[in-house]
Design a protein around this motif. Structure first.
Motif, PDB file in Angstrom:
ATOM      1  N   ASP A 325       0.840  -1.183   0.000  1.00 55.60           N
ATOM      2  CA  ASP A 325       0.000   0.000   0.000  1.00 55.60           C
ATOM      3  C   ASP A 325       0.883   1.243   0.000  1.00 55.60           C
ATOM      4  OD1 ASP A 325      -2.819   1.204   0.599  1.00 55.60           O
ATOM      5  OD2 ASP A 325      -1.462   2.141   2.047  1.00 55.60           O
ATOM      6  N   PRO A 326       0.588   2.237  -0.848  1.00 55.05           N
ATOM      7  CA  PRO A 326       1.483   3.398  -0.963  1.00 55.05           C
ATOM      8  C   PRO A 326       1.555   4.249   0.292  1.00 55.05           C
ATOM      9  CG  PRO A 326      -0.531   3.737  -2.231  1.00 55.05           C
ATOM     10  CD  PRO A 326      -0.528   2.301  -1.797  1.00 55.05           C
ATOM     11  N   ALA A 327       0.554   4.181   1.144  1.00 55.96           N
ATOM     12  CA  ALA A 327       0.576   4.986   2.363  1.00 55.96           C
ATOM     13  C   ALA A 327       1.121   4.208   3.554  1.00 55.96           C
ATOM     14  CB  ALA A 327      -0.829   5.503   2.681  1.00 55.96           C
ATOM     15  N   LEU A 328       0.602   3.003   3.768  1.00 55.43           N
ATOM     16  CA  LEU A 328       0.952   2.247   4.971  1.00 55.43           C
ATOM     17  C   LEU A 328       2.144   1.328   4.793  1.00 55.43           C
ATOM     18  CD1 LEU A 328      -2.567   1.194   6.320  1.00 55.43           C
ATOM     19  CD2 LEU A 328      -1.253   3.270   6.759  1.00 55.43           C
ATOM     20  N   GLU A 329       2.532   1.031   3.557  1.00 60.67           N
ATOM     21  CA  GLU A 329       3.620   0.089   3.274  1.00 60.67           C
ATOM     22  C   GLU A 329       3.330  -1.301   3.853  1.00 60.67           C
ATOM     23  OE1 GLU A 329       7.369   3.172   2.839  1.00 60.67           O
ATOM     24  OE2 GLU A 329       7.025   2.257   4.804  1.00 60.67           O
ATOM     25  N   CYS A 330       2.082  -1.705   3.737  1.00 57.24           N
ATOM     26  CA  CYS A 330       1.650  -3.036   4.128  1.00 57.24           C
ATOM     27  C   CYS A 330       1.053  -3.719   2.906  1.00 57.24           C
ATOM     28  CB  CYS A 330       0.614  -2.944   5.247  1.00 57.24           C
ATOM     29  SG  CYS A 330      -0.978  -2.253   4.715  1.00 57.24           S
ATOM     30  N   LEU A 337      -8.237  -2.630   6.215  1.00 57.42           N
ATOM     31  CA  LEU A 337      -8.626  -3.109   7.537  1.00 57.42           C
ATOM     32  C   LEU A 337      -7.946  -2.359   8.664  1.00 57.42           C
ATOM     33  CD1 LEU A 337      -8.371  -6.967   6.878  1.00 57.42           C
ATOM     34  CD2 LEU A 337     -10.317  -5.458   6.469  1.00 57.42           C
ATOM     35  N   ILE A 338      -6.808  -1.714   8.381  1.00 58.91           N
ATOM     36  CA  ILE A 338      -5.991  -1.147   9.459  1.00 58.91           C
ATOM     37  C   ILE A 338      -5.640   0.317   9.251  1.00 58.91           C
ATOM     38  CG2 ILE A 338      -4.972  -3.395  10.014  1.00 58.91           C
ATOM     39  CD1 ILE A 338      -2.482  -2.590   8.449  1.00 58.91           C
ATOM     40  N   ASP A 339      -6.124   0.940   8.190  1.00 56.62           N
ATOM     41  CA  ASP A 339      -5.751   2.309   7.853  1.00 56.62           C
ATOM     42  C   ASP A 339      -6.201   3.276   8.947  1.00 56.62           C
ATOM     43  OD1 ASP A 339      -5.255   4.789   6.773  1.00 56.62           O
ATOM     44  OD2 ASP A 339      -6.158   4.358   4.829  1.00 56.62           O
ATOM     45  N   PRO A 340      -5.285   3.918   9.676  1.00 55.41           N
ATOM     46  CA  PRO A 340      -5.687   4.830  10.752  1.00 55.41           C
ATOM     47  C   PRO A 340      -6.362   6.092  10.241  1.00 55.41           C
ATOM     48  CG  PRO A 340      -3.318   4.910  10.430  1.00 55.41           C
ATOM     49  CD  PRO A 340      -3.822   3.792   9.563  1.00 55.41           C
ATOM     50  N   ASN A 341      -6.288   6.375   8.938  1.00 53.28           N
ATOM     51  CA  ASN A 341      -7.055   7.493   8.392  1.00 53.28           C
ATOM     52  C   ASN A 341      -8.552   7.205   8.428  1.00 53.28           C
ATOM     53  OD1 ASN A 341      -4.925   9.356   7.309  1.00 53.28           O
ATOM     54  ND2 ASN A 341      -4.355   7.489   6.224  1.00 53.28           N
ATOM     55  N   GLU A 342      -8.901   5.925   8.430  1.00 55.29           N
ATOM     56  CA  GLU A 342     -10.300   5.534   8.451  1.00 55.29           C
ATOM     57  C   GLU A 342     -10.682   4.895   9.782  1.00 55.29           C
ATOM     58  OE1 GLU A 342     -12.035   6.592   6.158  1.00 55.29           O
ATOM     59  OE2 GLU A 342     -10.564   6.998   4.592  1.00 55.29           O
ATOM     60  N   HIS A 343      -9.901   3.912  10.193  1.00 56.45           N
ATOM     61  CA  HIS A 343     -10.124   3.262  11.476  1.00 56.45           C
ATOM     62  C   HIS A 343      -8.882   2.457  11.821  1.00 56.45           C
ATOM     63  CE1 HIS A 343     -11.930  -0.530   9.322  1.00 56.45           C
ATOM     64  NE2 HIS A 343     -10.751  -0.225   8.889  1.00 56.45           N
ATOM     65  N   SER A 344      -8.650   2.296  13.114  1.00 58.45           N
ATOM     66  CA  SER A 344      -7.575   1.410  13.572  1.00 58.45           C
ATOM     67  C   SER A 344      -8.198   0.445  14.555  1.00 58.45           C
ATOM     68  CB  SER A 344      -6.449   2.212  14.233  1.00 58.45           C
ATOM     69  OG  SER A 344      -5.732   2.933  13.281  1.00 58.45           O
ATOM     70  N   LEU A 363       6.707 -15.657  -1.156  1.00 60.73           N
ATOM     71  CA  LEU A 363       7.138 -14.610  -0.225  1.00 60.73           C
ATOM     72  C   LEU A 363       5.939 -14.099   0.558  1.00 60.73           C
ATOM     73  CD1 LEU A 363       9.173 -12.489   0.912  1.00 60.73           C
ATOM     74  CD2 LEU A 363       8.526 -11.035  -1.035  1.00 60.73           C
ATOM     75  N   TYR A 364       6.090 -14.020   1.878  1.00 62.37           N
ATOM     76  CA  TYR A 364       5.044 -13.480   2.748  1.00 62.37           C
ATOM     77  C   TYR A 364       5.684 -12.533   3.761  1.00 62.37           C
ATOM     78  CZ  TYR A 364       2.219 -17.308   0.908  1.00 62.37           C
ATOM     79  OH  TYR A 364       1.549 -18.182   0.083  1.00 62.37           O
ATOM     80  N   ILE A 365       5.001 -11.448   4.044  1.00 58.62           N
ATOM     81  CA  ILE A 365       5.390 -10.545   5.124  1.00 58.62           C
ATOM     82  C   ILE A 365       4.368 -10.729   6.232  1.00 58.62           C
ATOM     83  CG2 ILE A 365       5.837  -8.161   5.803  1.00 58.62           C
ATOM     84  CD1 ILE A 365       6.333  -7.541   2.828  1.00 58.62           C
ATOM     85  N   ALA A 366       4.816 -11.080   7.428  1.00 61.39           N
ATOM     86  CA  ALA A 366       3.901 -11.381   8.529  1.00 61.39           C
ATOM     87  C   ALA A 366       4.365 -10.679   9.797  1.00 61.39           C
ATOM     88  CB  ALA A 366       3.819 -12.894   8.747  1.00 61.39           C
ATOM     89  N   GLY A 367       3.534 -10.768  10.837  1.00 63.47           N
ATOM     90  CA  GLY A 367       3.863 -10.135  12.098  1.00 63.47           C
ATOM     91  C   GLY A 367       3.734  -8.628  12.023  1.00 63.47           C
ATOM     92  N   MET A 368       4.411  -7.942  12.926  1.00 66.29           N
ATOM     93  CA  MET A 368       4.323  -6.489  13.007  1.00 66.29           C
ATOM     94  C   MET A 368       4.667  -5.821  11.682  1.00 66.29           C
ATOM     95  SD  MET A 368       3.600  -4.043  15.114  1.00 66.29           S
ATOM     96  CE  MET A 368       3.567  -2.278  14.788  1.00 66.29           C
ATOM     97  N   LYS A 369       5.616  -6.387  10.960  1.00 64.72           N
ATOM     98  CA  LYS A 369       6.033  -5.783   9.695  1.00 64.72           C
ATOM     99  C   LYS A 369       4.903  -5.787   8.672  1.00 64.72           C
ATOM    100  CE  LYS A 369      10.003  -5.706   6.549  1.00 64.72           C
ATOM    101  NZ  LYS A 369      11.358  -6.263   6.307  1.00 64.72           N
ATOM    102  N   SER A 370       3.997  -6.752   8.771  1.00 64.59           N
ATOM    103  CA  SER A 370       2.891  -6.816   7.813  1.00 64.59           C
ATOM    104  C   SER A 370       1.958  -5.623   7.949  1.00 64.59           C
ATOM    105  CB  SER A 370       2.096  -8.116   8.004  1.00 64.59           C
ATOM    106  OG  SER A 370       1.335  -8.084   9.195  1.00 64.59           O
ATOM    107  N   TYR A 371       1.938  -4.974   9.109  1.00 58.35           N
ATOM    108  CA  TYR A 371       1.085  -3.807   9.321  1.00 58.35           C
ATOM    109  C   TYR A 371       1.724  -2.519   8.809  1.00 58.35           C
ATOM    110  CZ  TYR A 371      -2.773  -5.819  12.032  1.00 58.35           C
ATOM    111  OH  TYR A 371      -3.906  -6.503  12.422  1.00 58.35           O
ATOM    112  N   GLY A 372       2.969  -2.610   8.314  1.00 60.27           N
ATOM    113  CA  GLY A 372       3.620  -1.419   7.784  1.00 60.27           C
ATOM    114  C   GLY A 372       3.714  -0.328   8.829  1.00 60.27           C
ATOM    115  N   ARG A 373       3.092   0.816   8.536  1.00 56.15           N
ATOM    116  CA  ARG A 373       3.135   1.951   9.466  1.00 56.15           C
ATOM    117  C   ARG A 373       1.898   2.037  10.347  1.00 56.15           C
ATOM    118  NH1 ARG A 373       6.354   6.994   6.855  1.00 56.15           N
ATOM    119  NH2 ARG A 373       7.794   5.837   5.524  1.00 56.15           N
ATOM    120  N   ALA A 374       0.975   1.106  10.232  1.00 58.14           N
ATOM    121  CA  ALA A 374      -0.221   1.127  11.074  1.00 58.14           C
ATOM    122  C   ALA A 374       0.134   0.702  12.495  1.00 58.14           C
ATOM    123  CB  ALA A 374      -1.290   0.214  10.487  1.00 58.14           C
TER     124      ALA A 374
END
Length: 458
Positions: A325-330, A337-344, A363-374
């Motif tokens: 995602d260009p904003a959250l990097e997730c 589901l996690i965008d703090p601009n809309e809801h967290s 390839l999978y990104i999981a854990g805290m890193k999967s949430y990017g900046r959320a």
């Protein structure tokens, strides 16, 4: 058809990384866990003084528990709330030392890059059949290993957000680094001498900032000359008070309630609308500035704690094909589901392999890193992620799609109208119903506390 995945490289030996290894091993695959630190849970050790919001029953992965039980592990009392140190000492260390996972761990092994054997990022034909090449650094120099799949659970602890309100480091932030700490320093323990009797500013409005401010207020009771300043980028500090008694995780609700009390009692100097732009030293003090010219403001302190969240370090994935995602990097499917601009939402619906997969097969990104900046990741969410991913890699697609997790509610619902209008959270609440969205109304009708949407400001 025979499953082609045999080996899985797992980046990071924190709670979610070790859970991934346990699920992969249980599926008959071979995990290879690479941990940058000298022991498992190295990042957890940095916040060992912090009590978790959830009890042991929410913080032990099921596959990991099965491995530990076979090794004779005595599980902690399920209703007790551990600290980070207890999580590491009583759970992660035994998991890494007493179970078959010990044969699959490589500590002091920092991953620096990942690619495909014989393929750069551009080349496509035959790419999917090539194994991953994982390059890591240890005390003997650079090393390389091959794996059929990669799960990146390296987290975000090593890449905190800077103080600058625009996402960039504040001007001068690098030159005053000796006065700045990031995350949650142990102000009542190992870092006490650094903060006792000083004036300390804490920047941020999430749980890390709140916890640090509460500890500093306790320190001020022990050493009354200690002064505490809370710098809030937003204009409504009450958003940090949380859901109180309505929070299904009582420790999280109690934290917000305790923080509300010290703010109301005036034990913390509150500066709202404070977007840090400059840091400098003036007459032996740290000058924390917001804005410039006639509209500028500043506070003079001895120390600054920056608790504005974290961001993923994506450098090690730069030679792989990723979609973020260009904003959250997730992963894009996770962003709504996690965008703090809309809801967290503390109750983000469980998700797994389908939402976390990348254009790079395997390839999978999981854990805290999967949430990017959320900012709202929960450990149990990560456990569900890697359970699903391991099932997918083993070819059990039905199990990968299955949901095996129920998340606790936050007791708070703060969501934008745009989110509900667009169908997020089930769409808008029915007329004449005291709810912020359809999911909130449904939960309350069933006797719950609400949908659990909250905005944790940073």
């Amino acid at each position: 058809m025979e499953n082609k995945v045999k080996s899985v490289a797992i980046i990071g030996a924190g709670p979610v990384g070790l859970a991934a290894a346990a699920h992969v091993l249980e599926r008959g695959l071979q995990p290879i866990v690479l941990e940058a630190g000298p022991e498992v849970g190295h990042a957890v050790a940095q916040w060992s003084h912090v009590q978790l919001f959830s009890p042991w029953s929410f913080n032990v992965d099921k596959a990991s528990e099965r491995l530990l039980a076979a090794a004779g592990w005595n599980a902690p009392e399920p209703d007790v709330y551990p600290t980070g140190g207890e999580l590491r000492d009583l759970y992660l260390k035994p998991l890494g030392a007493l179970t078959p996972l010990r044969e699959h761990l490589r500590t002091n092994s920092k991953v620096i890059s990942i690619g495909r054997v014989g393929f750069d990022k551009v080349k496509t034909k035959g790419r999917e059949g090539a194994p991953f090449e994982v390059r890591y650094q240890n005390g003997e120099g650079a090393r390389t290993l091959k794996a059929d799949a990669v799960i990146d659970t390296s987290g975000t602890w090593s890449s905190p957000n800077p103080a600058g309100g625009n996402g960039l480091p504040a001007i001068g932030e690098d030159t005053v680094s000796q006065r700045v700490r990031y995350g949650m320093p142990d102000v009542l323990g190992r870092d006490k001498a650094r903060y006792e009797g000083k004036t300390i500013a804490v920047l941020g409005a999430g749980h890390s900032a709140i916890g640090t401010l509460l500890d500093l207020s306790r320190l001020a009771q022990q050493a009354p000359v200690t002064r505490v300043v809370w710098l809030v980028r937003g204009t409504d500090p009450s958003k940090s008070f949380g859901g109180g008694a309505n929070d299904a995780l009582s420790a999280r609700g109690e934290l917000g309630a305790a923080f509300a009390r010290i703010v109301t009692e005036g034990r913390v100097q509150v500066e709202v609308g404070f977007s840090v732009s400059h840091l400098s030293e003036v007459d032996g003090k740290l000058r924390v500035g917001a804005g410039s010219g006639c509209c500028g403001r500043h506070v003079l302190v001895d120390e600054l704690v920056v608790s504005t969240g974290f961001r993923p370090d994506l450098g090690l994935l730069s030679e792989l094909r990723t979609s973020l995602d260009p904003a959250l990097e997730c992963p894009p499917a996770l962003a709504p589901l996690i965008d703090p601009n809309e809801h967290s939402c503390g109750t983000v619906r469980p998700h797994g392999a389908a939402e976390l997969s990348q254009p790079e097969p395997g390839l999978y990104i999981a854990g805290m890193k999967s949430y990017g900046r959320a900012p709202t990741f929960l450990m149990m969410t990560g456990y569900e992620q890697v359970r699903s991913i391991a099932a997918e890699l083993a070819g059990d697609h039905e199990a990968a799609r299955r949901v095996e997790l129920v998340l606790p509610e936050t007791g708070v619902c703060n969501i934008s109208r745009a989110a509900t209008d667009s169908g997020c959270c089930g769409g808008p609440a029915p007329q004449n119903i005291d709810a912020c969205c359809a999911d909130d109304a449904k939960s309350k009708a069933a006797g719950g506390g609400g949908c659990g949407c909250s905005a944790e400001a940073v």
